[in-house]
Design an enzyme around this catalytic site. Structure first.
Site, PDB file in Angstrom:
ATOM      1  N   ARG A  32       0.882  -1.417  -0.050  1.00 36.63           N
ATOM      2  CA  ARG A  32      -0.063  -0.021   0.050  1.00 36.63           C
ATOM      3  C   ARG A  32       0.698   1.219   0.023  1.00 36.63           C
ATOM      4  NH1 ARG A  32      -2.683  -4.272   1.691  1.00 36.63           N
ATOM      5  NH2 ARG A  32      -5.027  -4.362   1.826  1.00 36.63           N
ATOM      6  N   ASP A  38      -4.107 -15.412   7.099  1.00 39.81           N
ATOM      7  CA  ASP A  38      -2.924 -15.866   6.711  1.00 39.81           C
ATOM      8  C   ASP A  38      -1.914 -16.859   7.411  1.00 39.81           C
ATOM      9  OD1 ASP A  38      -3.330 -14.657   4.360  1.00 39.81           O
ATOM     10  OD2 ASP A  38      -2.216 -12.779   4.737  1.00 39.81           O
ATOM     11  N   ARG A  40       4.053 -19.725   2.976  1.00 43.47           N
ATOM     12  CA  ARG A  40       3.471 -19.875   4.396  1.00 43.47           C
ATOM     13  C   ARG A  40       3.483 -21.285   4.732  1.00 43.47           C
ATOM     14  NH1 ARG A  40       2.934 -14.589   5.680  1.00 43.47           N
ATOM     15  NH2 ARG A  40       1.882 -13.257   4.118  1.00 43.47           N
TER      16      ARG A  40
END
Ligand code: S3P
Length: 432
Positions: free
Chosen positions: A30, A319, A392
C-alpha cells in the site's frame, strides 16, 4: 518461476534472542501504491523487499513512477497525483502476488489507459471475479480468462461511476480495490463487508490525506481528493512474526523477543488464538508508527490446549492458519478451525496442503470443507514433505520440524522469498 530448492530442518532445543522480522507485506504494497498516486515525494522506511512487494514496485515503475532506492529497506517515491500514471509499454507481471493484482485492478480500472495484468502459475488460477464484478458494476471495462474470472486481465480504464458495494466475503483486497477505484471517481463510493477485514488501506489512505471514513460494517471514500506525499514507517509483519511466536511456544525452553511488530487489531487474531490456547505472549512498549499500532512481543514456551476457532477471528488471522495448525498439532486435545473456506483460494489450497504435509509426518489432522480438525499432542515423525510452492506452508512446516522426532526435508522452499527474505538464516540464528 522459483528455482527448486529444498531444506532439511532438524529438531532443536530452546530458541532464544531478539528477532526483527521484515516489514509488513500488506502495508509495504500500500505504501508503494499510495505514494505513487500522491502528489510529491514520499519516503518509505522498513519496506519489505519480498518478491510480492517488488512486483508492485516494478509495476508502478512501468506506469512512469520514479523510485529512488535509499537503502535495503528504504525508498523515495516521487508521486505524480491521481492523474499522473502512464500506460505501461508491456504486460504487467504481478508474480505470485494477489494483493498486487487485486488492488491494482481497482487503481487501473479508473486510469484512462489500457493495461494487461498477469501472474505466475498459482496467481493465474486464483479467483479474480471477486474484484472484476464490483468494478464492472462501476462501469469498468475488464476482460479476463475463464469467463471473466481469472488472470490475465485486460483493463481498458476510465469512465467509472461511484458505487455502493455489499461484498459477500470479508476480503481486504476486494474492499481496497473498490475503494481505490472510488477514490479516483467523482462522488462517494461505499463498501460493506460481512466481517471486518484488515483496514490498512483505510488507515494509510487517511494518512495520505484521502477523504475516507470507516464505520462499523464498512468504509466510504469521496472521490477525486488528491493524496499528499508523506513519510511512512512500515512495522514488522505479524504474519512473519507468527512463525516465531509458534516456534517459541512449542519448542521447550524457548524465550524470544520479537521487536516492533504491527499489532493492528484487524491482524492480531494470531495473538488472541495462541493466548486462548494457553500461550505466554506479552505485548511490551505499545506505540504507533504512521497510523498503525506496534509492540514488541515476548513469547515463552508454554503448554498449549486445543480450542475452537471461527467467526470474526477468521479474517483477523487469515494468513496464519497454516502455522495455527502446527500449534494445534502440539496442543493437548482437539482444535477445530471453521468458517475458513477462504483458505482454499490462497496461494494454494491451504486446508488440503496442511492436511497433506502435517499428515505425512503423522499428525492427526482432517480437512473440513471450511477448515480442519486436529487432535494434538501425539508428536511428529520426520520425512519429506512438499511446500506446494506456498511460502506460508514452507515456513509453517519448518516450525513443525523444530519439534519433530527426527529431521524433516521440505521441498520447494525458494518460495519463502515471496514474503520473508532471510527466514532460514533467522531460524538458524534463533536455534543456536
Ligand atoms: C491481503 C489480504 C488478505 C490476505 C493477503 C493480503 C491484503 O487477502 O490473505 O495475504 O494485503 O489486503 P483477502 O483480501 O483475499 O482476504
Amino acid at each position: 518461476m522459483h528455482k527448486t530448492e529444498s531444506k532439511i530442518v532438524a529438531p532443536t532445543t530452546g530458541l532464544r534472542g531478539e528477532i526483527v522480522v521484515p516489514g509488513d507485506k500488506s502495508i509495504s504494497h500500500r505504501a508503494i501504491m499510495f505514494a505513487s498516486l500522491a502528489q510529491g515525494k514520499s519516503r518509505i522506511r522498513g519496506l519489505l523487499r519480498g518478491e510480492d512487494c517488488l512486483s508492485t514496485l516494478k509495476a508502478f515503475q512501468s506506469f512512469g513512477i520514479e523510485v529512488i532506492e535509499k537503502a535495503d529497506d528504504e525508498l523515495v517515491i516521487h508521486g505524480r497525483g491521481l492523474a499522473g500514471l502512464q500506460e505501461p509499454f508491456d504486460v504487467v507481471d504481478c508474480g505470485n502476488s494477489g494483493t498486487t493484482m487485486r488492488l491494482m485492478s481497482g487503481i487501473l480500472a479508473a486510469q484512462p489507459f489500457f493495461s494487461v495484468l498477469t501472474g505466475d502459475q498459482y496467481l493465474r488460477k486464483r479467483p479474480m471475479g471477486r474484484v472484476i464484478n464490483p468494478l464492472l458494476g462501476m462501469g469498468a471495462r475488464i476482460l479476463g480468462r475463464d469467463g471473466n474470472s481469472k488472470a490475465p486481465l485486460a483493463i481498458d480504464g476510465g469512465g467509472l461511476q461511484p458505487a455502493e458495494y455489499h461484498s459477500p466475503i470479508a476480503s481486504a483486497q476486494v474492499k481496497s480495490a473498490v475503494l481505490l477505484a472510488g477514490m479516483q471517481t467523482e462522488g462517494t463510493t461505499t463498501v460493506y463487508e460481512p466481517h471486518l477485514s484488515r483496514d490498512h488501506s483505510e488507515r494509510m489512505l487517511r494518512y495520505f490525506g484521502a477523504n475516507l471514513e470507516s464505520f462499523s460494517g464498512g468504509a466510504r471514500v469521496t472521490g477525486r481528493v488528491e493524496l499528499q506525499g508523506c513519510n511512512v514507517e512500515v512495522p514488522g509483519d505479524i504474519s512473519s512474526a507468527a512463525f516465531f511466536l509458534v516456534a517459541g511456544l512449542i519448542v521447550p525452553g524457548s524465550e524470544l523477543l520479537l521487536k516492533s511488530v504491527g499489532v493492528n487489531p484487524t491482524r492480531s487474531g494470531i495473538i488472541d488464538i495462541l493466548q486462548q490456547m494457553g500461550g505466554s505472549i506479552e505485548l511490551i512498549n505499545p506505540r504507533e508508527l504512521s497510523g498503525e499500532p506496534v509492540a514488541d512481543l515476548l513469547v515463552k514456551s508454554s503448554d498449549l490446549s486445543g480450542i475452537d476457532i471461527g467467526g470474526d477471528l477468521i479474517p483477523r488471522a487469515i494468513d496464519e492458519f497454516p502455522v495455527v495448525s502446527v500449534a494445534a498439532t502440539f496442543a493437548e486435545g482437539v482444535t477445530t478451525i471453521r468458517d475458513a473456506k477462504e483458505l482454499r483460494v490462497k496461494e494454494t489450497d491451504r486446508i488440503a496442503a496442511m492436511c497433506e504435509s502435517l499428515g505425512a509426518l503423522g499428525a492427526d489432522i482432517e480437512p473440513r470443507d471450511d477448515g480442519m480438525r486436529i487432535v494434538g499432542g501425539k508428536g511428529l515423525s520426520g520425512g519429506q514433505i512438499n511446500s506446494f510452492g506456498d511460502h506460508r506452508i514452507a515456513m509453517s512446516m519448518a516450525i513443525a520440524a523444530l519439534n519433530s522426532a527426527v529431521p524433516v526435508e521440505i521441498l520447494d522452499t525458494a518460495c519463502t522469498e515471496t514474503s520473508f527474505p532471510g527466514f532460514w538464516e533467522m531460524l538458524l540464528r534463533a536455534s543456536r
